[in-house]
Write a protein that holds these residues in place. Sequence first.
Motif, short mmCIF file in Angstrom:
data_model
loop_
_atom_site.label_atom_id
_atom_site.label_comp_id
_atom_site.label_asym_id
_atom_site.label_seq_id
_atom_site.Cartn_x
_atom_site.Cartn_y
_atom_site.Cartn_z
N MET A 14 -46.62 -32.02 -34.00
CA MET A 14 -46.49 -33.45 -33.76
C MET A 14 -45.10 -33.86 -33.27
O MET A 14 -44.97 -34.89 -32.60
N SER A 15 -44.10 -33.08 -33.59
CA SER A 15 -42.75 -33.49 -33.19
C SER A 15 -42.58 -33.50 -31.67
O SER A 15 -41.90 -34.37 -31.13
N ASP A 16 -43.20 -32.55 -30.98
CA ASP A 16 -43.05 -32.53 -29.51
C ASP A 16 -44.37 -32.47 -28.76
O ASP A 16 -44.39 -32.42 -27.53
N GLY A 17 -45.47 -32.46 -29.48
CA GLY A 17 -46.76 -32.53 -28.83
C GLY A 17 -47.30 -31.22 -28.26
O GLY A 17 -48.36 -31.21 -27.64
N THR A 18 -46.60 -30.12 -28.48
CA THR A 18 -47.11 -28.85 -27.94
C THR A 18 -48.35 -28.40 -28.70
O THR A 18 -48.47 -28.59 -29.90
N GLN A 19 -49.26 -27.78 -27.94
CA GLN A 19 -50.52 -27.33 -28.53
C GLN A 19 -50.76 -25.85 -28.25
O GLN A 19 -50.31 -25.31 -27.24
N MET A 20 -51.45 -25.21 -29.20
CA MET A 20 -51.85 -23.83 -28.96
C MET A 20 -53.17 -23.57 -29.66
O MET A 20 -53.59 -24.34 -30.53
N ARG A 21 -53.84 -22.48 -29.23
CA ARG A 21 -55.12 -22.14 -29.89
C ARG A 21 -54.94 -20.85 -30.65
O ARG A 21 -54.52 -19.85 -30.10
N LEU A 22 -55.26 -20.93 -31.95
CA LEU A 22 -54.98 -19.81 -32.84
C LEU A 22 -56.10 -19.62 -33.85
O LEU A 22 -56.78 -20.57 -34.22
N PRO A 23 -56.29 -18.38 -34.31
CA PRO A 23 -57.20 -18.15 -35.44
C PRO A 23 -56.55 -18.70 -36.72
O PRO A 23 -55.32 -18.85 -36.76
N ILE A 24 -57.37 -18.95 -37.74
CA ILE A 24 -56.90 -19.64 -38.94
C ILE A 24 -55.67 -19.01 -39.58
O ILE A 24 -54.72 -19.70 -39.96
N ASP A 25 -55.66 -17.68 -39.72
CA ASP A 25 -54.52 -17.07 -40.42
C ASP A 25 -53.23 -17.23 -39.63
O ASP A 25 -52.16 -17.36 -40.21
N GLU A 26 -53.36 -17.29 -38.29
CA GLU A 26 -52.17 -17.56 -37.46
C GLU A 26 -51.71 -19.01 -37.63
O GLU A 26 -50.53 -19.31 -37.59
N VAL A 27 -52.69 -19.91 -37.79
CA VAL A 27 -52.37 -21.32 -38.02
C VAL A 27 -51.51 -21.45 -39.27
O VAL A 27 -50.46 -22.09 -39.27
N VAL A 28 -51.97 -20.82 -40.33
CA VAL A 28 -51.25 -20.89 -41.60
C VAL A 28 -49.83 -20.37 -41.42
O VAL A 28 -48.86 -20.98 -41.87
N LYS A 29 -49.73 -19.24 -40.74
CA LYS A 29 -48.43 -18.61 -40.56
C LYS A 29 -47.49 -19.52 -39.78
O LYS A 29 -46.33 -19.73 -40.15
N THR A 30 -48.00 -20.08 -38.69
CA THR A 30 -47.17 -20.94 -37.85
C THR A 30 -46.67 -22.17 -38.63
O THR A 30 -45.50 -22.51 -38.56
#
Length: 412
Positions: A392-408
């Motif tokens: 949300m701070s800069d609006g960048t988006q990426m597509r990731l599997p759930i465990d990568e989401v958690v890590k990020t």
Amino acid sequence: MIKRIKGTNDIIENAYIWEWVENKFRNVAEHFGFSEIRTPIFEATELFDRGVGKETDIVQKEMYTFEDKGGRSVTLRPEGTAPVMRAFVEYNLASKGLPQKFFYIGPMFRYERPQAGRLRQFHQYGIELIGSSLPIADVYTILVAIESLKAIGLENFKLKINSTGCEKCRPSYKEALKEYYKPLLDELCSDCKTRYNRNILRLLDCKRDAEYAKSAPNILDYLCDDCKVHFEELKSLLDKLNVEYEVDPSIVRGLDYYTRTVFEIKYPLLGAQDAIIGGGRYDNLVEELGGTSTPSVGFAAGMERIILALKTEEKIPSFQDVDLYIVAVGDDQRADVLKIAKELSKVLRVDVDLMGRKVKSQFKNASKGNARYVLVVGEDEVRSGLYTLKRMSDGTQMRLPIDEVVKTVKDS
RNA sequence: GUGGUUGUAGCUCAAUUGGUAGAGCGUCGGACUGUGGAUCCGAAUGUUGCGGGUUCAAGCCCCGCCAGCCACCCCA
């Protein structure tokens, strides 16, 4: 509409500040070797009559006292020291070795006219160091007080110390005060006239008759040899530790149990209610409560006042409510969102929409709640297992599997 | 407990010599049917702190109460 009782407060949006301050204080106390004690909110009225002192204003006119259904006279605690010392005597904690070191945080009750920084239900953090008569114990107590304030980043406070002597030297000082004030009696304010007989020490900190107090006899000139040595040692220790202080002979505590050292930490910017910490030594309290004589020191800190002070310095940390707001694109994904929220809540602070809002509104809501990331869960994402994560701070988006989401989210 | 002061929407405040309550912010929705914080448009919301009195008529005047704030007092 039913409103809150006069002089009480609801802590709603500021609860996280309280939690933060309490944790800091708890942490400091524990690092100085104090352990938490939790005593009841109400006690036998007699405890305060004897501990705080029958002639004090607190007992005379400020206590919430009532009779319970069994006919016992019960009082909502107006302060924390007497209950802790009661427990100390009741469980014979001296048998576990001295000193005993306790801290407490909790609500206290006094029936007073409320104003900013003075409530009928207020909260105190305090410590009791039980068992040592040495000046190093006084200094240790003062150090905990100062380090507690520093731990939350507070700066503009001032330490004032004084000695009120002991049962040996205080009477002669009181005599000297009576001598001094006797010819002035007619000119004193009405409060001071009654204080003259009831508690003459209190004439010293009257704001109306402050002029007379200036040239009144100084307690420090009347201390007995033991009290004098104690006070001198206290000062020299404070000097060695580079603790700044001011000796102020007008510091007189309003509770009867104090002996020798008394101190106050003031925060002048707060106005009339500027004492944020008050404390001192109470060598006779245990005995007064029926235990064997055990010298002790402690302090009590006013949580409300400290939080007010913190606000004047703008030292309050901002609160990050949510790590990850999980958006359901359509109603078909609501269940998937809940499933993900349930899993991720184990490691992240998550939030989801519970109002059936549309995607756009869910984003607005995420923003409002200061969510750091938003996870978009749509048909695509569920099918592929690759979720859209937006920073949300800069609006960048990426597509990731759930465990990568958690890590990020965790690593940022 | 004493004295002073204030009380209008969730918040900050407006309402002429008494004539029947309004603005900004916020909230919600739309412009933008899978993308926020900007902009524009629209909508909802008040027993004018409570109770009584005076008056044809009271947010405004009078009385009482309640609550907040300031000082005394008290103390953290």
